[in-house]
Each structure stands twice: as structure tokens, then as C-alpha cells.
Scaffold this motif. Structure first.
Motif, short mmCIF file in Angstrom:
data_model
loop_
_atom_site.label_atom_id
_atom_site.label_comp_id
_atom_site.label_asym_id
_atom_site.label_seq_id
_atom_site.Cartn_x
_atom_site.Cartn_y
_atom_site.Cartn_z
N ALA A 160 0.83 -1.20 0.00
CA ALA A 160 0.00 0.00 0.00
C ALA A 160 0.87 1.25 0.00
N LEU A 161 1.93 1.21 0.82
CA LEU A 161 2.86 2.35 0.86
C LEU A 161 3.54 2.54 -0.49
N MET A 162 3.93 1.43 -1.09
CA MET A 162 4.59 1.46 -2.40
C MET A 162 3.66 2.11 -3.43
N LEU A 163 2.40 1.67 -3.38
CA LEU A 163 1.40 2.19 -4.31
C LEU A 163 1.21 3.69 -4.09
N LEU A 164 1.16 4.07 -2.82
CA LEU A 164 0.98 5.48 -2.48
C LEU A 164 2.17 6.28 -3.01
N TRP A 165 3.35 5.69 -2.87
CA TRP A 165 4.57 6.36 -3.33
C TRP A 165 4.51 6.58 -4.85
N ILE A 166 4.19 5.49 -5.57
CA ILE A 166 4.09 5.62 -7.02
C ILE A 166 2.98 6.60 -7.38
N GLY A 167 1.84 6.45 -6.69
CA GLY A 167 0.68 7.28 -7.00
C GLY A 167 0.94 8.75 -6.75
N LEU A 168 1.79 9.07 -5.80
CA LEU A 168 2.05 10.48 -5.49
C LEU A 168 3.26 11.02 -6.25
N SER A 169 4.20 10.13 -6.61
CA SER A 169 5.45 10.61 -7.19
C SER A 169 5.25 11.26 -8.56
N VAL A 170 4.52 10.55 -9.43
CA VAL A 170 4.39 11.05 -10.80
C VAL A 170 3.64 12.39 -10.83
N PRO A 171 2.44 12.45 -10.19
CA PRO A 171 1.78 13.75 -10.17
C PRO A 171 2.60 14.79 -9.41
N GLY A 172 3.25 14.34 -8.34
CA GLY A 172 4.05 15.27 -7.55
C GLY A 172 5.16 15.88 -8.40
N ALA A 173 5.80 15.03 -9.23
CA ALA A 173 6.88 15.52 -10.09
C ALA A 173 6.34 16.49 -11.13
N LEU A 174 5.16 16.17 -11.69
CA LEU A 174 4.54 17.06 -12.67
C LEU A 174 4.24 18.41 -12.04
N PHE A 175 3.65 18.35 -10.85
CA PHE A 175 3.32 19.57 -10.11
C PHE A 175 4.60 20.36 -9.83
N GLY A 176 5.61 19.60 -9.39
CA GLY A 176 6.89 20.25 -9.08
C GLY A 176 7.49 20.92 -10.30
N ALA A 177 7.39 20.24 -11.46
CA ALA A 177 7.95 20.82 -12.68
C ALA A 177 7.26 22.13 -13.02
N GLY A 178 5.93 22.15 -12.80
CA GLY A 178 5.18 23.38 -13.06
C GLY A 178 5.66 24.51 -12.18
N ILE A 179 5.80 24.19 -10.88
CA ILE A 179 6.25 25.21 -9.91
C ILE A 179 7.65 25.70 -10.30
N LEU A 180 8.51 24.76 -10.68
CA LEU A 180 9.89 25.12 -11.01
C LEU A 180 9.92 26.09 -12.19
N THR A 181 9.05 25.83 -13.19
CA THR A 181 9.01 26.73 -14.34
C THR A 181 8.66 28.13 -13.90
N ASP A 182 7.66 28.21 -13.00
CA ASP A 182 7.22 29.51 -12.50
C ASP A 182 8.32 30.17 -11.69
N TRP A 183 8.96 29.35 -10.86
CA TRP A 183 10.04 29.81 -10.00
C TRP A 183 11.14 30.38 -10.87
N HIS A 184 11.47 29.64 -11.92
CA HIS A 184 12.51 30.05 -12.85
C HIS A 184 12.14 31.38 -13.50
N ALA A 185 10.82 31.52 -13.82
CA ALA A 185 10.37 32.74 -14.48
C ALA A 185 10.21 33.88 -13.48
N GLY A 186 10.42 33.59 -12.20
CA GLY A 186 10.39 34.64 -11.18
C GLY A 186 8.99 35.02 -10.73
N ALA A 187 8.08 34.04 -10.70
CA ALA A 187 6.72 34.34 -10.26
C ALA A 187 6.74 34.72 -8.80
#
Lengths: 671, 241
Positions: A160-187
Motif C-alpha cells: 500500500a505504501l509502495m502504491l501510495l509512493w508511485i501514485g504520489l510521485s508522478v503527479p508530484g513531479a509534474l506539479f513540481g515541474a510546473g512550480i519550477l518553471t514559474d520559479w525560474h520565471a520569477g513568479a
């Protein structure tokens, strides 16, 4: 076990189904008449109630024991002519076009549709009845069934923990990438939590990949036979979860983008056009000055402003004419109903009433606009308009006219696209021609008047920016020889979604006839109904992805049932009821579906956030929106989740019922 | 709530009525177009607390007979009476309840659920009866003590020896104190010494708890020791005692 045909089951299913059908007709009639709900909402409510009723019909039938599919089929068959008869008596409006009554073929189609849904939903409802052991001693508990389902799915704390990890990692990384783009652009709107979240998301994915590589490497070192073997059903379970997740992901992202487009369009239309118009059935609206205070006093009305609208031809000094909608506005109050003052990219809206203030030299575009409008296209536009005005003012016909005459010329505001195609900038002179001129010997002679451009507007809607031009209300009245008359009032309400209701209140406050109100949805009905239809079509097409994923679940469960035949037999020998065995497999399927749905929703949410932050560029020539719009609607996400889980529940029924009907000895024969 | 978890059921409650009675039970299978007549009117009765062995050559239908009298498989013809009530007329729900509370099964293979511990496996019938988990586990612990596995309750079946697995299966069959135990070659997969131990345990439990039992076996020596010996021959039950 052969069960005999139960007339009680058929009759009670028929009665409940008829009640449901009657409730649907009644609700559509009463709710439609008595409330201010939109027709779509009334439709959704009444059909939702009918569907629940049909589910209940099957549920009731199941209390006579078993699925009772024969009885339900008979009751659905009987329902068709009865429904047709009721429709024939009631004479409902046609579904496709509510101004006509439905004709016989349409009623027949409806009756058949009711019969078919009664059968399908009935079976669905009956399956719920089976699950709780209806008809015998009902058994709502499912404690040990959950335990067994968990072992089938290998859902230990670790997995269950493994599943939670996989389930959160991919969206988490996508979300993180979005934030990073904004961060980079100086939002500036990023908090520390955003940044921590982004790092956690990306880090978690990196860890996951690292873990995977490590496992692969360790496995590669193992001797043949040393590696832990996973049963095929476990692999299939993972694939099923992934299938549902992908379907839900696609569905949420596409629907969010379509909602984004719709919201963007709505905002632009309302920004330019106000929420509703107050019009008169007669031509004479010269009492508008007394009407306005009454309108503004109506609760929920935020603003009201008079307007005149007429079609004209606009030409620059080179004579290239262009058709346009000329709108006379009251500059002082127009800001209370529309976003017009905020759409100015150069000049000043107030200059339409005070044209003497329009500068002789080229005014630069407002700062801040370049944030919104940037890129090569915009530069090219500025070069051809602002640059031309600055470097060659004589081409704007300014030099040929006496400067004192220029200051007396009335002002006009045009859209960005019009200014582009006519190559005009603030201060240039254009001619406005109306065909509604005086009578001459050969018929009406068009009337022409010169205006000076006071401002350039940008709404974001190509149609508005290329077609609309604004002048002062008094100027419009004199140009169109209207004396003190106007076309109507534009109104803004507190809540745009209540436009229809508040519009009716305004008309009522004015004692009805000859006043009438048209809201933004009426004015753009075709556009929005086309969008809605497109969204519905997309939703249906994409639901097929989820449906396919459900077939995955179906085959996984069938494999599981085959794998666990012995276990089912021993459970039955120990006294497990059919309903309990069914529960085990329904729980498994719904768990797979729910986990997949949850992961899909998170993926969808993260993707939407990513697209919003990253800002996916669109070709603005094609879409007239420079970035892909996304609107995350919680209701829409909930609906997708609901549909997905319901479909997975349906997928579990066949294997679950098959498993429950296995005889105990099927798995106990020694082979 | 008042019922004791352990304790012999009153054997003398209905002396006239047999605990189990099979009346002219027929059972046939269809193999394609060919009908295989396994039981041809088998009749017998068993009293509460009685213990019997059932022998017969392979393929004669011993398991089928056990399944039919255990209500796992419906008879083609004839009746199975339990204290005078006809089990063939039971509904699905009544059958489940009946199997759950009144009969305990032990098979040649243990059929334990591999992902559950010995304790959970033994508690399963009680959980199926919807007893609270704590109560079910307590009863299972007690019955595991009884079969001599009190020290291995947290092990999964894969970690137990063949004899231990069969003991857990026996504990599972007995956790709800059934009236009747049906054992289908419980020692068939075990070596002689271990099988001997299981048989001894069965006899002990029969005497201690007063549970009636029918034990199918190939082992003549073990069968001889039972108080009552039954033999299945050409679809009929013959009392060899």
C-alpha cells in the motif's frame, strides 16, 4: 438452482419503474415551470431521479431472490408500451427542440429508451440487492471479505505504501515541474510550501526511479529461481490500476482544458458585452433616463448603462473599407457593466467624449500591455500602426486637415484587429459611413463622418477586436439621427450565472411589457450550446478509455476467480454465503478502480497545474488565445471519479456473480 | 452470549432421532453424454457423538458421499436428514448457515488460506459467522491449543509442516464446535507416523468434545480402530461392524 418466474418480482419492478418514469415527467414539468434553474439543471435532476428510481426497481426485484433478470426483462418490456401511452397522453415537448411537441416516432424512441434503461439499471440495482443478501436475512457486514480481498490483491502495508509512493510521485513531479518553471520565471505568488512541495515531488520521483534501478540490479545478480515470482494476477492488477488511472487522467485533463476554453470565452464575451440587455419591443426608448434608476434599484443589479448599436462601414484615408458594429456608449457608466475601460491598450476611452485631448503626436502603447501581448506578431502590429504614426504621421491624413478642425473631430475607439487591418493608431482620422442617410433623388444617400481614433482596445476575442468601434452616446444619437433615443440598456448583475433570473426581476420591476431582457446566454446561445455539445462528445469518447480499462479489471477478476476456485470452495464449505463470495470480488474490483481513479485524479490535477504554470503556448492566429486555458472544476473531477468507480463496479459484477455461483465441490475435487 | 465456548453438547437431547440420516441417496454425474451413477441408494444413519470410518477402493465415491451428506453437493435423488430436518430442502442461506455451524470439514489437502496466519485460518468459520474479531480469535486460539499448536499460531501455512497444516485445518473445522466432523482422507498426504498422530487426535477430540465424525481413509489399520466401520461398495453403504 433453477428459480421459478416470480410475478411478484416482475410486478414490483414494473411499479417502481413506472413511479420513476412518472417522477421524471413530473419533475421536468414542475421544476421546469416553477424555478429559475437552467433547463440543463432541470433535465439533469429529473433524469437523475428517474435513474435512481430504476435502480431501486431492480433492487426491489432482487428481494424476490437472485438477479431476477427474466422478471426485469418482462417488466421492461411491459414498460415500453405503458411509457408510450403516458407520453401520448401527456404530449411532452420535443427533446431536441422544445417549442414543438414530440411526434410519435420520438415518443416511441423515448419509450424504448426508458425500457432499455429500466432493464440495465434494474440489473445494476439487483446486483446491489444480491450483495447485501436481499430476500433472505440481509447481511451488511463485510469484515472478513475485506481481509480476503486484501490478500488476493496483496495489499499489505508495504505494498500500500509502495502504491501510495508511485501514485504520489508522478503527479508530484509534474506539479513540481510546473512550480519550477514559474520559479525560474520569477513568479511572485510562490510560497515556501510551493517550493518545498515541488522539491518533494521531484525528489520522490527520483528516489522511485533509483529504487527501481536498484531492484533491477539486485534481481540481475540473483541465480535463476532465486528471484521472487509474482503471480500473473498481481501483474494484471497493476495493469488494471494503470489503465483506470490513464483513462481518468485523460478525461480530467481534456475536460479541464475544454472548461478553460469555455470560461475564457465566457469571460471575454461578458467582459465586452455585459451580463444582459434590457430592450423594448418598440423603437422608442427615450425614457431611458427615468428607467435607469429603477433598474439600478433592483437587487443584484450592479450597473446599467445606455447603448446604441448600428452597423456601419469604416474606412481609412486610403479608402479600404471594413464593416463594423458602431456602438454608442456612456463613458461615465460603461465601466460599471463591462471591462471596456480595462481593455484599452493605447489612448484613453474618455477621449471619445473629449476629442480635443487626443494628442497630435503618436502616443505610446500602455505599459503592462506588453506582458499580455508579446512576441513577433505584436511587434509587427506595433510597427505597422504605432511605428507608422510616429514616423509617417501624414499617412494618417493628419497633415491634410487643419489642426483646429482636427481637435473638433469626434473621437472613436477601435479594436486592435481593426486598427491593424486599417493600419491606424491613436490620433489618425477615419471615416464612418452609415447607409441610413437622407433621401436623395435616387434613394437614400449614405451619410459619412470623420472621426479621430481616441483609443485602441484589446478584448482577446478576434470577432470583437475586428468588428467593434465605440463612440460617445450623444455623438451616436446625432450621427444616426436618433434625438434622445437609445437602443437599450446594458446591465451587470452580481452573479453572472443568475443572469436569467435577475433579468426577469428587472423586467418585472418595470411592469413588464414593452420591456424585455436578453442575457448573455441568450445572446450567444449557439456558441455555448456548440461548446457544451463538444464537451459532452469529448466526455463520452474519453469515457470509453475508462470503459476499456474496466474490461481490464473484468479479465483480471476472471483470472482471479479461476485462480481462487479452491479458496472459494473451502469458504463455502465453511459456510460463506453466496453474497459474501460476491462481496470479495466486488471489493477487489472496486478497490482496483478506486486506486486507479485516485491516481488518475491526482495526475489530472497535477497536469492541469503544470499546464497552468508552465503556460503551454498556442498559435494565437488560430485560437486567439495565446496560452492553453485550464479550469479545474471540483464538481467535474467528482463527476469523473463517480463515473469511473461506477463503471468499475459494473465490471466486477460478472466475475463476482460467477464466483458466487460456484459450487463448493468445484474446487474440492482432488486432481 | 450465554453459550459456552467449550463444552460438550447434550448428546441425550433426542435419543430417538439420528444426528444424520441418509435415505436412499443417489448421485450421478454426467460426463458428456455418459451418466456415471456413483451413489445408488446409499442409506445409513449416525448418532450424535458417534465416530465411524468409511473405507472403499479409490473411485468408489467416498468423497462424493461425504460431499452429499455434508450438503456440499446436492443428491440427485433421496434425502439427507439432519435431526429429522431434510437438508436437501434448505435454501442457499440456510445451507450456508448449516455448514457453518453444524458441520466441520477436513480434506486431504489442508486448503488453508496461504496469506493468513494459523490463528486467522482457524478463526475463519467464526468470522464467517460474523462473530466479533476478538471473540473469533480467542476461540481459534483455544482450539489451536486443543490440537497442540498453541505455540505456532502466528505462522502462515507455508511455514508449517504437513502435519501441522492438517492440525490447523482440523482446528478450523472445530472452532465453532460443530455437531458433525466430516474428514476426507485427512492423513492421505502425510507419512504414517504423522497420520497416526492426526487419527489419535481425532479420536481424542471425539471423546472429549462429543463431536460425531466420519473419517474416510485408505489405511485399514486406522479404520479398524474406529468404533464403527462403514464401507462403500457399488454405490451402497455397508456397515462392517
Amino acid at each position: 438452482m433453477k428459480t421459478r418466474f416470480s410475478f411478484g418480482a416482475a410486478a414490483s419492478a414494473l411499479v417502481v419503474a413506472l413511479l420513476a418514469f412518472g417522477a421524471q415527467l413530473g419533475l421536468r414539468h414542475f421544476v421546469g415551470e416553477k424555478t429559475l434553474l437552467s433547463p440543463d439543471a432541470v433535465l439533469a435532476i429529473s433524469f437523475g431521479v428517474e435513474a435512481l428510481g430504476l435502480l431501486a426497481a431492480g433492487f426491489v426485484a432482487s428481494f424476490f431472490g437472485g438477479l431476477r433478470s427474466r422478471e426485469q426483462f418482462v417488466s421492461a418490456l411491459l414498460l415500453v408500451p405503458i411509457a408510450f401511452g403516458i407520453l401520448f397522453l401527456v404530449k411532452p415537448p420535443s427533446f431536441s427542440y422544445d417549442r414543438f411537441y414530440a411526434d410519435k416516432p420520438e415518443m416511441l424512441v423515448w419509450a424504448l429508451f426508458v425500457g432499455a434503461s429500466a432493464f440495465l439499471l434494474g440489473l445494476w440495482g439487483a446486483s446491489a440487492g444480491l450483495l447485501i443478501g436481499a430476500g433472505k436475512k440481509p447481511d451488511l457486514a463485510f469484515a472478513y471479505e475485506i481481509g480476503i480481498a486484501r490478500t488476493h490483491l496483496r495489499l499489505t502495508r508495504q505494498t500500500a505504501l509502495m502504491l501510495l509512493w508511485i501514485g504520489l510521485s508522478v503527479p508530484g513531479a509534474l506539479f513540481g515541474a510546473g512550480i519550477l518553471t514559474d520559479w525560474h520565471a520569477g513568479a511572485r505568488d510562490l510560497t515556501l510550501w510551493h517550493k518545498v512541495g515541488a522539491c518533494a515531488g521531484l525528489g520522490s520521483l527520483a528516489l522511485l526511479i533509483g529504487y527501481w534501478i536498484r531492484t533491477r540490479v539486485l534481481n540481475a545478480r540473483l541465480l535463476p529461481g532465486q528471484a521472487k515470482r509474482r503471480p500473473a494476477t498481481l501483474v494484471m492488477t497493476f495493469i488494471s490500476i494503470a489503465g483506470v488511472a490513464v483513462g481518468v487522467w485523460a478525461l480530467t485533463v481534456v475536460l479541464s482544458v475544454m472548461s478553460g476554453f469555455e470560461a475564457d470565452l465566457k469571460q471575454k464575451i461578458i467582459g465586452t458585452n455585459a451580463h444582459a440587455m434590457l430592450l423594448k419591443f418598440t423603437d422608442d426608448f427615450s425614457d431611458w433616463k427615468t428607467v435607469i434608476p429603477t433598474v439600478r434599484a433592483v437587487p443584484d443589479v450592479v450597473g446599467a448603462t445606455p447603448f446604441i448599436l448600428n452597423e456601419v462601414i469604416i474606412a481609412n484615408n486610403k479608402g479600404s473599407p471594413s464593416g463594423a458594429e458602431l456602438k454608442g456608449i456612456d463613458v461615465a457608466s460603461v465601466g460599471t457593466v463591462s471591462e471596456l475601460p480595462k481593455q484599452v491598450i493605447a489612448g484613453d476611452l474618455a477621449w471619445v467624449e473629449t476629442p480635443q485631448n487626443i494628442p497630435m503626436t503618436a502616443v505610446a502603447p500602455h505599459a503592462g500591455v506588453s506582458d499580455q501581448l508579446s512576441g513577433d506578431d505584436y511587434q509587427e502590429y506595433l510597427d505597422s500602426t504605432f511605428g507608422r504614426r510616429r514616423d509617417h504621421p501624414e499617412e494618417g491624413s493628419a497633415s491634410k486637415i487643419d489642426p483646429s478642425a482636427l481637435t473638433k473631430m469626434p473621437g472613436i475607439c477601435v479594436g486592435k484587429e481593426m486598427s491593424h487591418s486599417l493600419r491606424i493608431w491613436v490620433g489618425d482620422v477615419i471615416s464612418v459611413i452609415t447607409p441610413l442617410g437622407e433621401m436623395g433623388p435616387t434613394g437614400p444617400i449614405p451619410r459619412q463622418k470623420a472621426f479621430r481614433v481616441a483609443c485602441i482596445l484589446y478584448s482577446g476575442m478576434y470577432e470583437y477586436d475586428s468588428k467593434f468601434a465605440y463612440i460617445a452616446l450623444t455623438e451616436a444619437q446625432s450621427f444616426f439621427r436618433m434625438k434622445d433615443n437609445i437602443v437599450g440598456l446594458e446591465m451587470k448583475f452580481r452573479d453572472v450565472d443568475q443572469a436569467r433570473g435577475v433579468g426577469r426581476k428587472v423586467v418585472a420591476a418595470l411592469k413588464g411589457f414593452p420591456f424585455r431582457s436578453k442575457d448573455w446566454a441568450d445572446l450567444n446561445r449557439n456558441l455555448f450550446s456548440a461548446l457544451k455539445l463538444e464537451k459532452l462528445a469529448m466526455a463520452i469518447i474519453l469515457t470509453f478509455i475508462v470503459l476499456v480499462a474496466c474490461f481490464n479489471i473484468l479479465s483480471t477478476l476472471i483470472m482471479l476467480v479461476l485462480e481462487k476456485t479452491k479458496e472459494i470452495s473451502i469458504l463455502k464449505a465453511m459456510g460463506a454465503r453466496d453474497a459474501s463470495v460476491m462481496k470479495i470480488f466486488v471489493i477487489e474490483g472496486v478497490t482496483i478502480g478506486s486506486i486507479g481513479t485516485a491516481i488518475g485524479l491526482m495526475m489530472g490535477l497535477a497536469s492541469c497545474s503544470f499546464v497552468q504554470r508552465f503556460g503551454l503556448r498556442l498559435d494565437s492566429d488560430v485560437y486567439y488565445i495565446s496560452y492553453l486555458p485550464v479550469l479545474v472544476d471540483a464538481g467535474q473531477f467528482a463527476l469523473v471519479a463517480c463515473v469511473s468507480v461506477c463503471l468499475t463496479y459494473l465490471a466486477t459484477l460478472y466475475p463476482a456473480i460467477k464466483a458466487s455461483r460456484l459450487s463448493p465441490v468445484d474446487g474440492l475435487r482432488e486432481d | 452470549m450465554g453459550e459456552p465456548i467449550i463444552g460438550t453438547q447434550s448428546i441425550s437431547s433426542a435419543p430417538a432421532l439420528a444426528l444424520l440420516e441418509a435415505r436412499a441417496v443417489h448421485k450421478s454425474y454426467w460426463l458428456g453424454q455418459k451418466e456415471i451413477h456413483v451413489l445408488r441408494g446409499a442409506s445409513f444413519s449416525l448418532h450424535a457423538g458417534e465416530m465411524a470410518s468409511l473405507v472403499g477402493p479409490s473411485g468408489v465415491g467416498k468423497s462424493t458421499f461425504l460431499h452429499v451428506i455434508g450438503t456440499l453437493d446436492p443428491a440427485t435423488q433421496g434425502a439427507v436428514l439432519f435431526e429429522g430436518r431434510d437438508a436437501t430442502a434448505f435454501s442457499e442461506e440456510e445451507l450456508a448457515r448449516f455448514r457453518n455451524e453444524t458441520i466441520g470439514f477436513v480434506f486431504q489437502s489442508h486448503y488453508l488460506l496461504p496469506e493468513f496466519t494459523a490463528l486467522e485460518n482457524a478463526a475463519m468459520p467464526a468470522l464467517i459467522l460474523r462473530k466479533p474479531r476478538e471473540e473469533a480469535l480467542a476461540a481459534a486460539r483455544e482450539v489451536l491449543q486443543l490440537v497442540g499448536l498453541g505455540h505456532r499460531i502466528e505462522h502462515k501455512p507455508g511455514e508449517l509442516s504437513g502435519g501441522e497444516q492438517q492440525r490447523v485445518a482440523l482446528a478450523r473445522a472445530l472452532v465453532l464446535r460443530p455437531r458433525l466432523l466430516l474428514a476426507d482422507e485427512p492423513t492421505g498426504n502425510l507419512d504414517e507416523a504423522t497420520g497416526e498422530g492426526i487419527h489419535q487426535l481425532l479420536t481424542e477430540l471425539n471423546q472429549k468434545l462429543g463431536i460425531a465424525a466420519i473419517v474416510v481413509t485408505h489405511n485399514q489399520r486406522l479404520a479398524e480402530r474406529m468404533p464403527r466401520r462403514l464401507r462403500l461398495h457399488e454405490g451402497l453403504v455397508i456397515d462392517a461392524a
